[in-house]
Write a protein that holds these residues in place. Structure first.
Motif, mmCIF file in Angstrom:
data_model
loop_
_atom_site.group_PDB
_atom_site.id
_atom_site.type_symbol
_atom_site.label_atom_id
_atom_site.label_comp_id
_atom_site.label_asym_id
_atom_site.label_seq_id
_atom_site.Cartn_x
_atom_site.Cartn_y
_atom_site.Cartn_z
ATOM 1 N N GLY A 55 0.817 -1.212 0.000
ATOM 2 C CA GLY A 55 0.000 0.000 0.000
ATOM 3 C C GLY A 55 0.845 1.254 0.000
ATOM 4 O O GLY A 55 1.974 1.269 0.502
ATOM 5 N N ILE A 56 0.281 2.325 -0.571
ATOM 6 C CA ILE A 56 0.963 3.612 -0.597
ATOM 7 C C ILE A 56 0.018 4.685 -0.059
ATOM 8 O O ILE A 56 -1.082 4.880 -0.599
ATOM 9 N N LEU A 57 0.444 5.347 0.992
ATOM 10 C CA LEU A 57 -0.302 6.465 1.566
ATOM 11 C C LEU A 57 0.218 7.753 0.940
ATOM 12 O O LEU A 57 1.424 8.004 0.940
ATOM 13 N N ILE A 58 -0.685 8.573 0.420
ATOM 14 C CA ILE A 58 -0.318 9.811 -0.257
ATOM 15 C C ILE A 58 -0.756 11.002 0.591
ATOM 16 O O ILE A 58 -1.948 11.136 0.917
ATOM 17 N N LEU A 59 0.198 11.858 0.932
ATOM 18 C CA LEU A 59 -0.086 13.052 1.728
ATOM 19 C C LEU A 59 -0.099 14.266 0.815
ATOM 20 O O LEU A 59 0.908 14.566 0.167
ATOM 21 N N PRO A 60 -1.207 14.980 0.750
ATOM 22 C CA PRO A 60 -1.344 16.095 -0.200
ATOM 23 C C PRO A 60 -0.532 17.329 0.174
ATOM 24 O O PRO A 60 -0.096 17.499 1.316
ATOM 25 N N ALA A 61 -0.357 18.181 -0.828
ATOM 26 C CA ALA A 61 0.240 19.495 -0.616
ATOM 27 C C ALA A 61 -0.725 20.375 0.174
ATOM 28 O O ALA A 61 -1.823 19.946 0.535
ATOM 29 N N TRP A 62 -0.354 21.622 0.396
ATOM 30 C CA TRP A 62 -1.083 22.473 1.343
ATOM 31 C C TRP A 62 -2.522 22.791 0.953
ATOM 32 O O TRP A 62 -3.322 23.143 1.817
ATOM 33 N N MET A 63 -2.899 22.645 -0.314
ATOM 34 C CA MET A 63 -4.285 22.903 -0.700
ATOM 35 C C MET A 63 -5.209 21.716 -0.415
ATOM 36 O O MET A 63 -6.407 21.780 -0.646
ATOM 37 N N GLY A 64 -4.659 20.626 0.090
ATOM 38 C CA GLY A 64 -5.472 19.442 0.353
ATOM 39 C C GLY A 64 -5.580 18.576 -0.892
ATOM 40 O O GLY A 64 -4.797 18.718 -1.835
ATOM 41 N N ALA A 86 -4.719 10.915 1.967
ATOM 42 C CA ALA A 86 -5.122 11.378 3.289
ATOM 43 C C ALA A 86 -5.838 12.719 3.233
ATOM 44 O O ALA A 86 -5.535 13.570 2.397
ATOM 45 N N ASP A 87 -6.786 12.889 4.141
ATOM 46 C CA ASP A 87 -7.395 14.198 4.376
ATOM 47 C C ASP A 87 -6.819 14.709 5.691
ATOM 48 O O ASP A 87 -7.108 14.160 6.752
ATOM 49 N N ILE A 88 -6.006 15.733 5.626
ATOM 50 C CA ILE A 88 -5.378 16.262 6.835
ATOM 51 C C ILE A 88 -6.263 17.298 7.522
ATOM 52 O O ILE A 88 -6.330 17.360 8.750
ATOM 53 N N TYR A 89 -6.988 18.087 6.750
ATOM 54 C CA TYR A 89 -7.723 19.214 7.322
ATOM 55 C C TYR A 89 -9.130 18.882 7.819
ATOM 56 O O TYR A 89 -9.562 19.376 8.852
ATOM 57 N N GLY A 90 -9.879 18.083 7.067
ATOM 58 C CA GLY A 90 -11.274 17.807 7.405
ATOM 59 C C GLY A 90 -12.211 18.338 6.346
ATOM 60 O O GLY A 90 -11.892 19.288 5.629
ATOM 61 N N ILE A 91 -13.396 17.736 6.245
ATOM 62 C CA ILE A 91 -14.296 18.064 5.131
ATOM 63 C C ILE A 91 -14.808 19.496 5.177
ATOM 64 O O ILE A 91 -15.159 20.061 4.144
ATOM 65 N N ASP A 92 -14.874 20.095 6.346
ATOM 66 C CA ASP A 92 -15.358 21.469 6.456
ATOM 67 C C ASP A 92 -14.213 22.450 6.708
ATOM 68 O O ASP A 92 -14.448 23.603 7.084
ATOM 69 N N GLN A 93 -12.983 21.990 6.470
ATOM 70 C CA GLN A 93 -11.810 22.829 6.737
ATOM 71 C C GLN A 93 -10.931 22.990 5.499
ATOM 72 O O GLN A 93 -9.774 23.379 5.615
ATOM 73 N N ARG A 94 -11.467 22.711 4.336
ATOM 74 C CA ARG A 94 -10.669 22.786 3.113
ATOM 75 C C ARG A 94 -10.329 24.246 2.788
ATOM 76 O O ARG A 94 -11.217 25.111 2.797
ATOM 77 N N PRO A 95 -9.081 24.556 2.499
ATOM 78 C CA PRO A 95 -8.713 25.944 2.179
ATOM 79 C C PRO A 95 -9.291 26.386 0.845
ATOM 80 O O PRO A 95 -9.310 25.624 -0.121
ATOM 81 N N ALA A 96 -9.752 27.627 0.803
ATOM 82 C CA ALA A 96 -10.325 28.171 -0.429
ATOM 83 C C ALA A 96 -9.278 28.851 -1.293
ATOM 84 O O ALA A 96 -9.497 29.091 -2.482
ATOM 85 N N ASN A 97 -8.124 29.167 -0.713
ATOM 86 C CA ASN A 97 -7.075 29.863 -1.452
ATOM 87 C C ASN A 97 -5.734 29.596 -0.778
ATOM 88 O O ASN A 97 -5.671 28.953 0.279
ATOM 89 N N THR A 98 -4.667 30.101 -1.386
ATOM 90 C CA THR A 98 -3.335 29.824 -0.849
ATOM 91 C C THR A 98 -3.096 30.482 0.509
ATOM 92 O O THR A 98 -2.329 29.956 1.321
#
Length: 260
Positions: A55-64, A86-98
Motif C-alpha cells: 500500500g501507498i499512503l499519499i499526503l497532499p500538498a497544502w491545498m489538500g 489522506a485528508d489532513i484538514y477535514g471536510i469542512d476545513q478545506r482551504p479556499a485559497n493559498t
C-alpha cells in the motif's frame, strides 16, 4: 476506529507502461474521524494487486486533495498498489485559497503531534481497505512531503517514505531517535523556500538517526516542481519542471521496487 464508506467516485480504466492490459481502478471516498472532526480521504485500488498487497499512503500538498494527488494515486493503483489519499484538514476545513492553505498548513507544522496523528489515522484507513500493514510506503508533496518525513521521524509502521519538494525543518528541541523506515528526499536544487541551513540540519539529523536515507537534487528546479499548475516561472519560487517531475517519478518507482 470504525470507518464509513462514502459513495463510489468512479471506475477508471488505466493503461500503464509495460502492461498491455488495462486494469479497472475502483475509487471510493472514505469518511473517518479524528475526535469530532470528520475527515474524507480517497481510496483507489486495482482489481489485481501486486504480490503481498503493498500500500501507498499519499499526503497532499497544502491545498489538500487536488487532481495531482488523485492522478498519482490512480497511476500507482494501475501498477497494482493499493493507494489512499489522506485528508489532513477535514471536510469542512478545506482551504479556499493559498492564504488559507498557508495558515492551515502552518498550524499543523507548529502542532506537529496533531499532524502526525492525522497521518496515522489515514494510514489506519489504508490498512482497513486491505493493504498489507507490513508493506507500506508514505509519499508526500510539499506540505505532504514534510508529513512523510514526520512519519519517518516517529517510526510509523512503514517500510519507507518519499518526500517530493517537502520542508525539512524540525524543532531543534526534539529528540533525534533512530529512524527505521528508509528515506528518499527528492529536492529542487534551486528551491529557496528551503534554506541551506535547513538542509544541513536535516542531513545531520539523518546521520544522527542512523537512517538509510537518500537525497536527490534536480537542476533548475524550485519548489512544487511536480505540480503542472504551478506555472514555469522559477523566480516565484514554485514552478513546474517537466524533467525533474519525470526523473523524480522514476526515482520513486525504483525506491518502491527496492523497499516493497
Amino acid at each position: 476506529m470504525k470507518s464509513k464508506l462514502g459513495l463510489s467516485l468512479a471506475l477508471i480504466l488505466l493503461s500503464f507502461t509495460g502492461n498491455s492490459q488495462s486494469k479497472a481502478i475502483a475509487s471510493k471516498e472514505i469518511t473517518y474521524k479524528d475526535g469530532a472532526q470528520i475527515l474524507s480521504g480517497i481510496s483507489i485500488q486495482p482489481t489485481k494487486f501486486l504480490k503481498n498487497k503493498p500500500g501507498i499512503l499519499i499526503l497532499p500538498a497544502w491545498m489538500g486533495i487536488q487532481n495531482h494527488e488523485k492522478d498519482v494515486a490512480t497511476m500507482l493503483a494501475g501498477m497494482g498498489y493499493m493507494t489512499f489519499i489522506a485528508d489532513i484538514y477535514g471536510i469542512d476545513q478545506r482551504p479556499a485559497n493559498t492564504k488559507e492553505a498557508g495558515a492551515k498548513a502552518g498550524y499543523f507544522k507548529k502542532n506537529i503531534k496533531e499532524y502526525q496523528n492525522r497521518i496515522q489515522l489515514a494510514l489506519d484507513q489504508l490498512v482497513q481497505q486491505g493493504a498489507n500493514p507490513d508493506e507500506i510506503v508514505v509519499i508526500g508533496y510539499c506540505f505532504g512531503g514534510t508529513g512523510a518525513i514526520e512519519a519517518a521521524r516517529i517510526n510509523m509502521k512503514v517500510k519507507g517514505i518519499v518526500s517530493f519538494h517537502g520542508g525539512l525543518g524540525r524543532d531543534e528541541t526534539r529528540t533525534i531517535d533512530t529512524i527505521t523506515p528508509k528515506v528518499l528526499v527528492l529536492h529542487g536544487a534551486d528551491d529557496f523556500f528551503v534554506p541551506k541551513e535547513e538542509i544541513e540540519q536535516f542531513q545531520t539529523e539523518m546521520r544522527t538517526a542512523k537512517a538509510d536515507w537518500q537525497m536527490v537534487y534536480y537542476a533548475n528546479a524550485v519548489h512544487a516542481f511536480t505540480e503542472k499548475g504551478a506555472g514555469n516561472d522559477n523566480s516565484k519560487g514554485a514552478a513546474y519542471n517537466e524533467k525533474a517531475d519525470k526523473r523524480s517519478w522514476q526515482a520513486m518507482l525504483d525506491f518502491l521496487n527496492e523497499v516493497l
